[in-house]
Design a protein around this motif. Structure first.
Motif, PDB file in Angstrom:
ATOM      1  N   ARG A  95       9.982   0.978 -53.577  1.00 43.08           N
ATOM      2  CA  ARG A  95      10.373   2.189 -54.304  1.00 43.08           C
ATOM      3  C   ARG A  95       9.194   2.794 -55.068  1.00 43.08           C
ATOM      4  O   ARG A  95       9.147   4.008 -55.275  1.00 43.08           O
ATOM      5  CB  ARG A  95      11.507   1.875 -55.288  1.00 43.08           C
ATOM      6  CG  ARG A  95      12.777   1.357 -54.684  1.00 43.08           C
ATOM      7  CD  ARG A  95      13.728   2.408 -54.265  1.00 43.08           C
ATOM      8  NE  ARG A  95      13.902   3.437 -55.233  1.00 43.08           N
ATOM      9  CZ  ARG A  95      15.052   3.865 -55.684  1.00 43.08           C
ATOM     10  NH1 ARG A  95      16.153   3.322 -55.253  1.00 43.08           N
ATOM     11  NH2 ARG A  95      15.121   4.856 -56.544  1.00 43.08           N
ATOM     12  N   ALA A  96       8.236   1.953 -55.470  1.00 37.58           N
ATOM     13  CA  ALA A  96       7.079   2.438 -56.219  1.00 37.58           C
ATOM     14  C   ALA A  96       6.014   3.061 -55.319  1.00 37.58           C
ATOM     15  O   ALA A  96       5.106   3.733 -55.810  1.00 37.58           O
ATOM     16  CB  ALA A  96       6.466   1.290 -57.025  1.00 37.58           C
ATOM     17  N   MET A  97       6.118   2.858 -54.018  1.00 33.41           N
ATOM     18  CA  MET A  97       5.114   3.393 -53.083  1.00 33.41           C
ATOM     19  C   MET A  97       5.231   4.905 -52.935  1.00 33.41           C
ATOM     20  O   MET A  97       6.334   5.441 -52.971  1.00 33.41           O
ATOM     21  CB  MET A  97       5.346   2.820 -51.680  1.00 33.41           C
ATOM     22  CG  MET A  97       4.769   1.518 -51.431  1.00 33.41           C
ATOM     23  SD  MET A  97       5.028   1.177 -49.658  1.00 33.41           S
ATOM     24  CE  MET A  97       5.255  -0.552 -49.754  1.00 33.41           C
ATOM     25  N   PRO A  98       4.099   5.562 -52.709  1.00 31.80           N
ATOM     26  CA  PRO A  98       4.160   6.985 -52.392  1.00 31.80           C
ATOM     27  C   PRO A  98       4.854   7.171 -51.031  1.00 31.80           C
ATOM     28  O   PRO A  98       4.782   6.295 -50.162  1.00 31.80           O
ATOM     29  CB  PRO A  98       2.694   7.420 -52.303  1.00 31.80           C
ATOM     30  CG  PRO A  98       1.886   6.265 -52.766  1.00 31.80           C
ATOM     31  CD  PRO A  98       2.744   5.054 -52.793  1.00 31.80           C
ATOM     32  N   PRO A  99       5.524   8.302 -50.829  1.00 32.88           N
ATOM     33  CA  PRO A  99       6.225   8.534 -49.559  1.00 32.88           C
ATOM     34  C   PRO A  99       5.325   8.402 -48.333  1.00 32.88           C
ATOM     35  O   PRO A  99       5.763   7.905 -47.296  1.00 32.88           O
ATOM     36  CB  PRO A  99       6.752   9.963 -49.687  1.00 32.88           C
ATOM     37  CG  PRO A  99       6.804  10.222 -51.153  1.00 32.88           C
ATOM     38  CD  PRO A  99       5.724   9.391 -51.774  1.00 32.88           C
ATOM     39  N   GLU A 100       4.054   8.802 -48.449  1.00 29.27           N
ATOM     40  CA  GLU A 100       3.142   8.707 -47.301  1.00 29.27           C
ATOM     41  C   GLU A 100       2.923   7.251 -46.905  1.00 29.27           C
ATOM     42  O   GLU A 100       2.857   6.929 -45.726  1.00 29.27           O
ATOM     43  CB  GLU A 100       1.785   9.357 -47.619  1.00 29.27           C
ATOM     44  CG  GLU A 100       1.844  10.800 -48.033  1.00 29.27           C
ATOM     45  CD  GLU A 100       2.248  11.007 -49.499  1.00 29.27           C
ATOM     46  OE1 GLU A 100       1.958  10.145 -50.355  1.00 29.27           O
ATOM     47  OE2 GLU A 100       2.876  12.040 -49.784  1.00 29.27           O
TER      48      GLU A 100
END
Length: 174
Positions: A95-100
């Motif tokens: 969830r903390a990751m950027p969408p890319e």
């Protein structure tokens, strides 16, 4: 941890794709049967408790989503407390990751799933060897990977051709 997985997945997929012979055209997968709607009452009370936030909108969810949630809740219930803790931690990282970055991981997962089973096994073995390395060695490999060009990365672990045996001795006076 996720970054290490991304790098390792890149290394392994590059190795797997480089070691593959000329890829045959993949056979089209048979069309999947549409998921049947899953009724709320067909789930166990434990599953219903886990999914209580979906109860009011359950019937409006697509059948595939219902099935996915039901399967996921069943997996969760079958996990040990340690497995649940680990899964929760990975979910928080996701969830903390950027969408890319999430999209990149999804693409790499699809690449992995499209490999033949024996290549998937080699990928798993390579990943496990990587995880067992001392942290200093893993950092060194990551640094080397980042410094490589795409062409160099594709050539990593490309298996050299097997050496040919020497020709038999000539007979006949030559």
């Amino acid at each position: 941890m996720i970054r290490a997985l991304l790098i390792c997945a890149g290394l392994v997929l590059a190795a797997a794709s480089a070691s593959a012979q000329a890829p045959a055209a993949p056979e089209p997968a048979p069309p999947a049967a549409p998921a049947a709607p899953k009724t709320w009452s067909s789930m166990s009370p434990q599953q219903q408790q886990l999914l209580k936030s979906y109860q009011g909108k359950w019937d409006s969810l697509p059948p595939e989503r219902q099935q996915s949630l039901a399967n996921g809740s069943q997996r969760w219930l079958s996990m040990s407390p340690e497995q649940r803790s680990s899964a929760q931690q990975r979910f928080t990282q996701w969830r903390a990751m950027p969408p890319e970055q999430r999209q990149q991981l999804r693409q790499r997962w699809q690449q992995y799933k499209s490999l033949p089973p024996e290549q998937q096994q080699r990928v798993r073995e390579s990943f496990n060897r990587f995880r067992q390395m001392p942290p200093e060695r893993r950092m060194e490999l990551r640094k080397q990977w980042r410094q490589m060009s795409p062409e160099q990365r594709r050539g990593v672990n490309q298996r050299p051709a097997a050496p040919r045996p020497p020709p038999p001795p000539r007979r006949g006076g030559r």
